[in-house]
Write an enzyme that holds these catalytic residues in place. Structure first.
Site, PDB file in Angstrom:
ATOM      1  N   ARG A 148       0.856  -1.183   0.000  1.00 35.97           N
ATOM      2  CA  ARG A 148       0.000   0.000   0.000  1.00 35.97           C
ATOM      3  C   ARG A 148       0.896   1.237   0.000  1.00 35.97           C
ATOM      4  NH1 ARG A 148      -2.187  -3.467   3.992  1.00 35.97           N
ATOM      5  NH2 ARG A 148      -4.314  -4.183   3.535  1.00 35.97           N
ATOM      6  N   LYS A 172      -2.029  -2.312   7.958  1.00 32.98           N
ATOM      7  CA  LYS A 172      -3.141  -1.757   8.723  1.00 32.98           C
ATOM      8  C   LYS A 172      -3.200  -2.388  10.105  1.00 32.98           C
ATOM      9  CE  LYS A 172      -6.191  -0.467   4.882  1.00 32.98           C
ATOM     10  NZ  LYS A 172      -7.523  -0.656   4.269  1.00 32.98           N
ATOM     11  N   HIS A 242      -2.710   2.449  -5.703  1.00 37.76           N
ATOM     12  CA  HIS A 242      -3.673   1.367  -5.447  1.00 37.76           C
ATOM     13  C   HIS A 242      -3.923   0.543  -6.705  1.00 37.76           C
ATOM     14  CE1 HIS A 242      -6.722  -0.849  -3.335  1.00 37.76           C
ATOM     15  NE2 HIS A 242      -7.558  -0.637  -4.335  1.00 37.76           N
ATOM     16  N   ARG A 245      -1.177  -1.875  -6.877  1.00 39.20           N
ATOM     17  CA  ARG A 245      -1.416  -2.972  -5.930  1.00 39.20           C
ATOM     18  C   ARG A 245      -2.411  -3.966  -6.532  1.00 39.20           C
ATOM     19  NH1 ARG A 245      -1.529  -4.497  -0.398  1.00 39.20           N
ATOM     20  NH2 ARG A 245      -3.582  -4.939   0.466  1.00 39.20           N
ATOM     21  N   HIS A 268      -4.019  -9.144   3.728  1.00 39.77           N
ATOM     22  CA  HIS A 268      -5.446  -9.151   4.034  1.00 39.77           C
ATOM     23  C   HIS A 268      -5.729 -10.079   5.212  1.00 39.77           C
ATOM     24  CE1 HIS A 268      -6.657  -7.811  -0.310  1.00 39.77           C
ATOM     25  NE2 HIS A 268      -6.396  -6.799   0.488  1.00 39.77           N
ATOM     26  N   TYR A 277      -9.991  -8.970  -6.201  1.00 42.75           N
ATOM     27  CA  TYR A 277      -8.953  -8.901  -7.227  1.00 42.75           C
ATOM     28  C   TYR A 277      -9.084 -10.013  -8.274  1.00 42.75           C
ATOM     29  CZ  TYR A 277      -6.663  -5.659  -4.036  1.00 42.75           C
ATOM     30  OH  TYR A 277      -6.389  -4.597  -3.221  1.00 42.75           O
TER      31      TYR A 277
END
Length: 297
Positions: A148, A172, A242, A245, A268, A277
């Site tokens: 990211r 994150k 993004h 990514r 994730h 995706y």
């Protein structure tokens, strides 16, 4: 005694591990609802509201032209706040219990093609000087690791291990993951580090990527960089970190990577996040299927 909002801030930062930006966004949404509730219902605080009051705010936001996406984000803030009040036994039932998110258009991110990436890499094949070498490495790391934008900007010097051929990424909610680095990218990292040594007066020395003035890179700088580079080879409307990514994930899936591996590389927490995706990889599979199955002839 600490206010509910203050305690909620601590909960988001310390327990949920949300970023400062996310925490502030949640608290701002709650503050706006407090003001709305006071003006329209003459009620101090929002702990004892009912859903009809929340519904009135939704109608007001939509009438003001606020997008469904933004309304849903504000409702997510309220839902989280009332979940916290439930958790701390300050309310018995959440007024958001029966709330349903507003419908939003499904946006399909269009990744860059393999040809666009190849064309760009050929165009910047021999970078000269600190900035060109750094900028090419930024593109390569986005495309070969799926980082990211915030993860790349906050990459630390001590998290790049060329002996192991890995980088440690802080994602994150402060979740760390180890991502392998391709040998060709490792060589570019070495080249960048040699150029980085000649930069004088580095202010943010712990950060891997810096400006020529020795400062940590900004998110807007990195966005403009990717947009500028890909404007050379692509006519796509959206050209951002993004999208790169997304391109990373799509190209891996197109070339046979399994979904679980891509999930781990992207950082994730669930497969559901990774499955967004698969849209373009499914399109690629359909082409292969149509060309290879005997019944398609």
């Amino acid at each position: 005694m600490k206010s509910n909002k203050g305690a909620f801030r601590d909960y988001l930062q310390l327990e949920k591990k949300y970023s400062v930006h996310t925490v502030n966004a949640y608290l701002n949404d709650i503050s706006f609802f407090e003001v709305f509730n006071q003006i329209h219902f003459n009620q101090e605080g929002i702990e004892g509201v009912n859903y009809s009051q929340i519904r009135s705010w939704i109608v007001s936001l939509v009438d003001e032209g606020v997008s469904n996406v933004s309304v849903n984000r504000k409702m997510a803030s309220l839902k989280s706040f009332y979940k916290f009040l439930l958790k701390t036994k300050q309310i018995e039932v959440s007024p958001m219990l029966k709330h349903r998110a507003l419908k939003t258009p499904k946006i399909v991110q269009i990744p860059f093609s393999e040809k666009e990436l190849t064309d760009l890499m050929l165009e910047v094949e021999a970078p000269v000087g600190f900035e060109e070498i750094r900028d090419k490495l930024i593109v390569e790391l986005f495309y070969t690791t799926g980082m990211r934008r915030a993860e790349l900007i906050n990459l630390m010097m001590f998290n790049v291990d060329l002996s192991l051929g890995t980088v440690k990424v802080l994602g994150k909610r402060n979740k760390e993951r180890i991502v392998p680095v391709l040998p060709i990218v490792a060589e570019q990292i070495k080249l960048y580090l040699r150029e980085r040594l000649v930069i004088e007066g580095i202010v943010n020395d712990d950060y891997f990527f810096i400006s020529k003035k020795g400062l940590k890179l900004s998110e807007s700088f990195v966005y403009r960089l990717i947009n500028s580079y890909f404007s050379r080879v692509s006519e796509k409307v959206k050209k951002s970190p993004h999208v790169l990514r997304h391109t990373f994930a799509t190209h891996l899936l197109n070339n046979g990577a399994d979904l679980n591996s891509v999930k781990e590389l992207l950082g994730h927490s669930s497969l559901a996040s990774t499955q967004v995706y698969t849209h373009n990889s499914l399109a690629e599979l359909k082409k292969v299927y149509a060309g290879a199955h005997p019944r398609s002839k």
